[in-house]
Design an enzyme around this catalytic site. Structure first.
Site, mmCIF file in Angstrom:
data_model
loop_
_atom_site.group_PDB
_atom_site.id
_atom_site.type_symbol
_atom_site.label_atom_id
_atom_site.label_comp_id
_atom_site.label_asym_id
_atom_site.label_seq_id
_atom_site.Cartn_x
_atom_site.Cartn_y
_atom_site.Cartn_z
ATOM 1 C CG HIS A 50 -6.361 -0.500 -0.355
ATOM 2 N ND1 HIS A 50 -5.636 -0.056 -1.447
ATOM 3 C CD2 HIS A 50 -5.581 -0.272 0.736
ATOM 4 C CE1 HIS A 50 -4.468 0.407 -1.035
ATOM 5 N NE2 HIS A 50 -4.410 0.293 0.278
ATOM 6 C CB SER B 257 -0.951 -0.025 1.196
ATOM 7 O OG SER B 257 -1.926 0.980 1.092
#
Length: 773
Positions: A193, A87
């Site tokens: 996400h 990420s």
């Protein structure tokens, strides 16, 4: 071969990076200039800013990861064969690969952290024990369609993402499944996400387009595709990362498939080291045809890659058809962040508590905000409502109180502000104000302070409902200096508060009210919204405010088509009124709701306003099935024609007593004397026309009471403030469960309206796109 992996959010630690900030002092100074605060203090001093807040976590990790990488290269003199990041860590991987320099990367991360930090109302949870296919099957079987898979951390550690209440509901499901070893909610504020990041992604995509990226010198494994970045799609892929699943398991499997691979974690902690070990133990390498991957150092997929061709085809389609609009992405993300909302949707405060405490609580728990209607209520009832609302809501859940301007009794306005300050009510809906009053300025002043970066922080927010540009201008300006000086002289505000008042607008946000129920100027949204947004932009430029003032839309919104028009006109949020009056939570009588359920768009009329009777101001009310509009107009006509009751003929007076008041004029006046201040009665005794006005105004209070109480014998005198939006809503839901008001709940209406508006927008955009092709 060796791969360096960089950790993401969740790996932050107290006092991380100690010693590195001094070693890379020039970069530390550069970071401070970009961020506006001390990166060293953020990472090493607990009493400074909260490093666990997304807005600060992401820049902190990026900087510490970067310094750790530079230190590692200094010590070894070597660079890795591959890099990957989890990420946020992917930005450090791209930095290591030479895509951008330290400064550019930090600017990108700062923006990313701000955008993601605005996302509220969401949640994430780790499901341990099931693989991704099993998790997906559970979500499908239990109709948890609003939840997405956010991270595939290991073969049997899957993170899901969605609205907070949906994640909580999922927990009760997964905890009953035999193979689930643990369902662990994560300490996050947003659904990262996932589809709920679509709007943030679009804003970030526009931001990232302004930067130039250099060719990659080391292959960087993408979270989105679990394969190396393609140079030509670097920006697009980095943007996609915000709302796509982090495919960490397949990323590591891909690297395992490249041959004998070692992994080294660069940054604080060993979270990724543990995940990689579990992946090695539980999964096989992912073998890719060498033709699909360029040699290390190129960092690009081959032009012959079938995956690339498929991706390019999908991207071509996506460029014509943008990401799907959802109920959650409508409106301003910043607005939702500031008020801690899931939806950019408000319910306005309706007179005499018709916008009830039950309505406010229901809205708040659904991720929307409602305003309790204080107009016509005494302070004790308002205080009871505030205490009840606060007792039912959790910390951070949004609610507000409506305040209707009373130009004749400013002391009541001051007392109301005292009450709101006493109970720390942070959101105020200001209605029917013609100018900025000292009471509003005092409310706005309390709690003002500066942040460490110098921005003015406001504890109390005013959303001003306006329909005239000159009124909007006063709320978009700082508080009038004469009012500030007067309050300062009376010791009602401090010197610091007085100084800060000149740096901010009176209203945090404004809501443009077109033709609506109750008090209305009969404005047209298509004309008002462009004028008001243009005025907002002018005032922002004039006063150079640090923070954008949002513009909402109200009046006439009862269908997806109307809501769509509001958002297309630039509304940052929408506010509904009339449609909420015909719901279970509305504090009016069942008989009124029965009438409202039957109305259509043509069943309203304009009548004199009781609280502004003498001036001739109008309110919009229900006309179908009642005589109130005609009788109210008759009273105002008599007031204009005559100087006193004595000038009116006896036949008309008898009609007023028998048909309108249901009692003698003398008894009406006796009741007035019980409810009005002595000074008002003395004035009436001296001025026959004022006495006549008080008696005629009594009918308006009486007719409102009849409606709220549901008096059967005086049904024709019901005064029901309402706009045509409810008529449109009735036609929209005709034939559905919501046709009957007993099935209507304010939160369900809000969700349905936002959901259907999003669908309608998607359909229209698709039609326009097809036409363009």
């Amino acid at each position: 071969m060796i791969t360096y992996v960089f950790p993401g959010q969740g790996s932050q630690q107290k006092r991380m990076g100690q010693g590195l900030f001094e070693h890379y002092q020039h970069l530390t100074d550069q970071a401070d200039d970009i961020l506006g605060y001390s990166i060293k203090k953020l990472c090493t001093e607990e009493a400074y800013l909260d490093v666990n807040h997304t807005q600060y976590t992401q820049p902190a990790l990026y900087v510490v990861n970067a310094f750790c990488y530079l230190k590692r290269v200094e010590e070894t003199g070597e660079k890795p064969d591959f890099v990957a990041g989890h990420s946020l860590g992917e930005y450090d991987a791209l930095l290591a690969a030479g895509a951008f320099d330290f400064e550019t990367g930090l600017k990108l991360v700062k923006k990313r952290g701000e955008l993601m930090g605005r996302i509220t109302g969401g949640g994430m949870a780790a499901v341990i024990g099931l693989n991704k296919e099993q998790v997906a099957a559970v979500l499908k079987e239990h109709h948890l369609h609003t939840i997405d898979v956010a991270n595939e951390n290991t073969p049997r550690q899957i993170v899901i993402s969605g609205l907070k209440q949906d994640i909580e509901r999922a927990g009760t499901v997964f905890e009953t499944i035999k193979d689930v070893k643990l369902f662990h909610p994560l300490n996050v504020s947003g659904a990262f996400h996932s589809r709920y990041m679509n709007e943030a992604k679009q804003e970030f995509k526009q931001f990232i387009d302004t930067f130039h990226f250099e060719p990659l010198s080391i292959p960087v494994i993408s979270n989105v595709y679990a394969e190396p970045y393609h140079q030509k799609r670097l920006k697009e892929t980095l943007s996609e990362q915000m709302n796509s699943t982090v495919k960490w398991t397949d990323s590591i499997r891909f690297l395992m498939g490249r041959g004998d691979m070692d992994f080294e974690e660069i940054g604080p902690g060993k979270v990724l080291t543990g995940l990689i070990q579990r992946i090695k133990n539980e999964a096989e390498p992912l073998i890719k045809n060498d033709a699909a991957v360029q040699e290390p150092g190129d960092g690009m997929l081959s032009a012959s890659s079938p995956e690339q061709l498929e991706r390019e085809e999908r991207d071509a389609h996506s460029s014509r058809f943008p990401d799907e609009i959802t109920a959650f992405s409508l409106g301003s993300t910043e607005f939702k962040q500031d008020y801690n909302l899931t939806y950019a949707y408000l319910a306005g405060g309706m007179y005499r508590g018709i916008a009830s405490k039950e309505m406010v609580v229901k809205m708040s728990k659904a991720g929307m905000m409602g305003f309790f209607g204080t107009g016509g209520l005494n302070l004790n009832k308002v205080e009871d409502a505030i205490l009840s609302i606060q007792g039912e809501l959790e910390q951070g859940q949004a609610y507000g109180i409506n305040l209707v301007h009373n130009m004749k009794h400013t002391e009541s306005e001051e007392k109301m502000i005292d009450l709101l300050l006493k109970y720390k009510v942070r959101n105020l809906e200001a209605s029917a104000f013609l100018s900025v009053t000292p009471a509003l300025v005092r409310y706005r002043a309390k709690g003002l302070k500066r942040s460490p970066s110098g921005e003015v922080i406001c504890a109390n927010r005013i959303i001003a409902k306006i329909s005239r540009p000159e009124v909007a201008e006063s709320f978009l300006s700082p508080a009038p200096e004469n009012v500030v000086e007067k309050l300062l002289g009376e010791n009602k505000i401090t010197t610091s508060e007085a100084e800060l008042l000149l740096k901010i607008p009176v209203a945090e946000d404004i809501c443009v009210e077109a033709d609506s129920g109750g008090h209305t100027d009969g404005g047209v949204a298509y004309s008002l919204m462009p004028a008001m947004t243009s005025l907002r932009d002018e005032m922002m430029k004039k006063y150079r405010y640090d923070k954008k003032i949002r513009v909402g839309a109200a009046g006439g919104i009862g269908t997806p088509e109307a809501a769509m028009a509001a958002f297309m006109l630039g509304a940052d949020f929408i506010l509904t009124g009339s449609i909420n009056q015909c719901t279970v939570e509305a504090a009016t009588s069942d008989r009124v709701k029965d009438l409202l359920q039957q109305m259509n768009v043509q069943d309203t009329a304009y009548a004199p306003a009781g609280d502004m009777f003498e001036s001739g101001s109008k309110v919009q009310v229900l006309k179908k099935g009642v005589f109130f509009p005609a009788r109210a107009s008759k009273l105002h006509e008599l007031y204009q024609r005559f100087g006193s009751l004595g000038e009116i003929d006896q036949k008309t007076l008898t009609q007023l007593e028998e048909k309108y008041f249901k009692r003698s004029i003398e008894k009406v006046y006796e009741d007035i004397k019980l409810h009005y201040p002595a000074a008002e009665i003395e004035k009436a005794e001296r001025n026959p026309k004022h006495k006549m006005a008080l008696i005629f105004r009594w009918y308006f209070r009486y007719s409102s009471h009849l409606a709220i109480s549901g008096s059967e014998e005086s049904k024709v005198d019901y005064q029901v403030h309402c706009g045509p939006a409810l008529g449109a809503f009735n036609q929209w839901v005709k034939g559905s469960k919501l046709e009957n008001w007993r099935n209507r709940h304010v939160d369900d209406i809000g969700k349905k309206l936002m959901t259907e508006t999003a669908k309608l927008l998607n359909d229209r955009i698709a039609l326009f796109s097809q036409a363009a092709l």
